[in-house]
Write an enzyme that holds these catalytic residues in place. Structure first.
Site, PDB file in Angstrom:
ATOM      1  N   LEU A 133      31.680  34.043  35.258  1.00  0.00           N
ATOM      2  CA  LEU A 133      32.700  34.543  35.610  1.00  0.00           C
ATOM      3  C   LEU A 133      32.229  35.601  36.034  1.00  0.00           C
ATOM      4  CD1 LEU A 133      33.247  34.760  31.399  1.00  0.00           C
ATOM      5  CD2 LEU A 133      34.801  33.204  33.237  1.00  0.00           C
ATOM      6  N   LEU A 134      32.661  36.045  37.139  1.00  0.00           N
ATOM      7  CA  LEU A 134      33.327  37.102  37.918  1.00  0.00           C
ATOM      8  C   LEU A 134      33.926  37.392  38.132  1.00  0.00           C
ATOM      9  CD1 LEU A 134      32.893  34.364  41.516  1.00  0.00           C
ATOM     10  CD2 LEU A 134      30.866  35.079  39.332  1.00  0.00           C
ATOM     11  N   VAL A 137      36.978  40.260  40.608  1.00  0.00           N
ATOM     12  CA  VAL A 137      37.642  39.675  41.942  1.00  0.00           C
ATOM     13  C   VAL A 137      38.556  40.982  42.123  1.00  0.00           C
ATOM     14  CG1 VAL A 137      38.330  38.319  42.610  1.00  0.00           C
ATOM     15  CG2 VAL A 137      36.639  37.536  41.541  1.00  0.00           C
ATOM     16  N   ASP A 284      56.931  33.675  53.156  1.00  0.00           N
ATOM     17  CA  ASP A 284      57.162  32.118  53.401  1.00  0.00           C
ATOM     18  C   ASP A 284      57.491  32.328  52.109  1.00  0.00           C
ATOM     19  OD1 ASP A 284      56.598  29.479  54.394  1.00  0.00           O
ATOM     20  OD2 ASP A 284      54.278  29.288  52.957  1.00  0.00           O
TER      21      ASP A 284
END
Length: 445
Positions: A133-134, A137, A284
């Site tokens: 688990l970061l 981020v 895009d």
């Protein structure tokens, strides 16, 4: 005397004779007497009273024993804690090897370029990650996860076509939860930057990433949009590329659903253009980058070409043009540009101009031009308004294209019940240039 003689194994007469006593012993009180002993006396065992010094000694010994026991327990507990901590650190290093090998230099950017502190970079957050688990981020991700590439390949049966969702995504069940995974291609820094900066219901959520054996990114893992990409619903009927488990709706999109999708996309673009710092250009917008949830709500994906808008007011106009093309595809059920019979190339933005400039015949021409799958479920005036909006968005002069705020306002009105929308349906019907200017001023209010 009888008791003394018994203890000393001597008779009373012997004791009297030895001490020259002739009177009764009971009346004799004086110095010590001699007692003749022929055999060892039978004396009882000595009894000693417990002294104060002995009690203190025993208490001291008991305290020492208790102290040693407690000390031993604490040492054993500390050893167990150290063993658990060492085991966790070993597992952390084994499960997610987060070193320079996994931090791509492509993810480093300066504050001067994007208005972000370096400490907020994706690379920095990975270095400070906790196991899988970061946390942190991005503002958009609660618990970003590093997925193992082998797990994703197994979950998608090596990217089997049966797991494909839309044009670029695959359905994968990881750790009991279903995600949409997208194979990583090229430089992902722009897409990851966008995920750090945005937070909106009509933008797809990034759940995590997968890192390959070479240390580069292999997959991006997103929340699942169960109904796949919009292109499969517009260009293919029924949408055969969707998994059977999610293909339980009608084979085509209704008029109301198409208006709702257009409004969702417009809201997402409005957020990017006017509610992020700095303003962002998606770059895009197309049907394959519009993902649909289980209830057919639209979410914008595909941020690989995203970039900050410049100070030029027309910087976001390219997104407006692309949105206009998307509106035309929603109306016609066809691609904005496609090959026709022979060498002819069909361009919807040119076709709609011819339709809207047909004078009294424009309604008939529009009904013929519209997606036949819609049948007669739409009102012609409403379709003319959306077509006029699409034409305004695809103006060759970028300065003449409307802002997304105007588009969102008009689509919001058209999506209302007919009694509310009737008064606004003709705002975008381009019978004259005045109508377009009126529409813009009303939307601005």
């Amino acid at each position: 005397m009888s008791q003394v003689s018994k203890l000393m194994n001597a008779t009373a007469d012997d004791i009297a004779e030895a001490n020259n006593v002739t009177s009764s012993f009971t009346s004799v009180m004086g110095p010590a007497m001699l007692i003749p002993v022929r055999q060892p006396p039978q004396l009882p065992p000595l009894r000693y009273a417990a002294s104060a010094g002995d009690g203190k000694s025993r208490s001291r010994r008991r305290g020492i024993i208790i102290g040693l026991g407690i000390s031993g327990s604490l040492v054993a507990l500390a050893a167990v804690c150290v063993a658990i901590l060492a085991h966790r650190r070993y597992r952390k290093k084994a499960s997610v090897r987060l070193g320079s090998r996994f931090v791509s230099p492509k993810l480093s950017w300066d504050k001067n370029q994007y208005g972000l502190e370096r400490s907020n970079s994706f690379a920095h957050m990975i270095k400070g990650g906790d196991n899988k688990l970061l946390t942190g981020v991005s503002q958009f991700i609660d618990k970003p996860i590093i997925f193992v590439e082998e797990e994703i390949m197994k979950a998608t049966t090596n990217l089997d076509e049966r797991c494909r969702i839309g044009s670029s995504y695959y359905r994968a069940k990881l750790d009991g939860e279903v995600f949409a995974v997208k194979p990583a291609k090229g430089d992902l820094s722009a897409e990851l930057r966008m995920m750090q900066m945005v937070n909106h219901a009509n933008l797809i959520k990034l759940a995590g990433v997968s890192i390959g054996a070479d240390g580069d990114y292999a997959f991006l893992v997103y929340e699942l949009a169960e109904k796949g990409s919009l292109d499969k619903w517009l260009y293919q009927k029924p949408p055969s590329a969707l998994p059977s488990s999610s293909c339980t709706v009608a084979a085509t999109l209704s008029w109301v659903q198409r208006l709702s999708i257009a409004l969702d996309v417009a809201n997402g673009l409005l957020y990017l253009h006017e509610h992020t710092q700095p303003s962002m250009v998606h770059g895009d917008i197309r049907a394959r980058n519009i993902l649909l949830t289980a209830d057919l709500r639209a979410k914008i994906s595909g941020f690989s070409l995203a970039k900050p808008a410049t100070t030029d007011a027309a910087a976001t106009s390219s997104d407006v043009f692309a949105f206009g093309l998307l509106l035309l595809e929603l109306l016609s059920g066809r691609r904005a540009m496609e090959a026709r019979i022979g060498s002819e190339i069909g361009m919807l933005w040119r076709e709609i101009r011819a339709v809207l400039e047909a004078g009294d015949k424009r309604e008939a021409k529009l009904m013929k031009w519209m997606d036949p799958a819609l049948g007669s479920e739409y009102q012609v005036d409403a379709a003319l308004s959306v077509a006029g909006m699409a034409r305004a968005c695809t103006e060759e002069d970028a300065a003449r294209r409307p802002k997304m705020a105007e588009v969102v306002f008009s689509l919001s009105v058209l999506a209302q019940p007919l009694s509310v929308a009737d008064a606004f349906e003709k705002l975008w019907q381009p019978s004259s240039e005045d109508n377009i200017r009126i529409a813009g001023s009303v939307a601005a209010r």
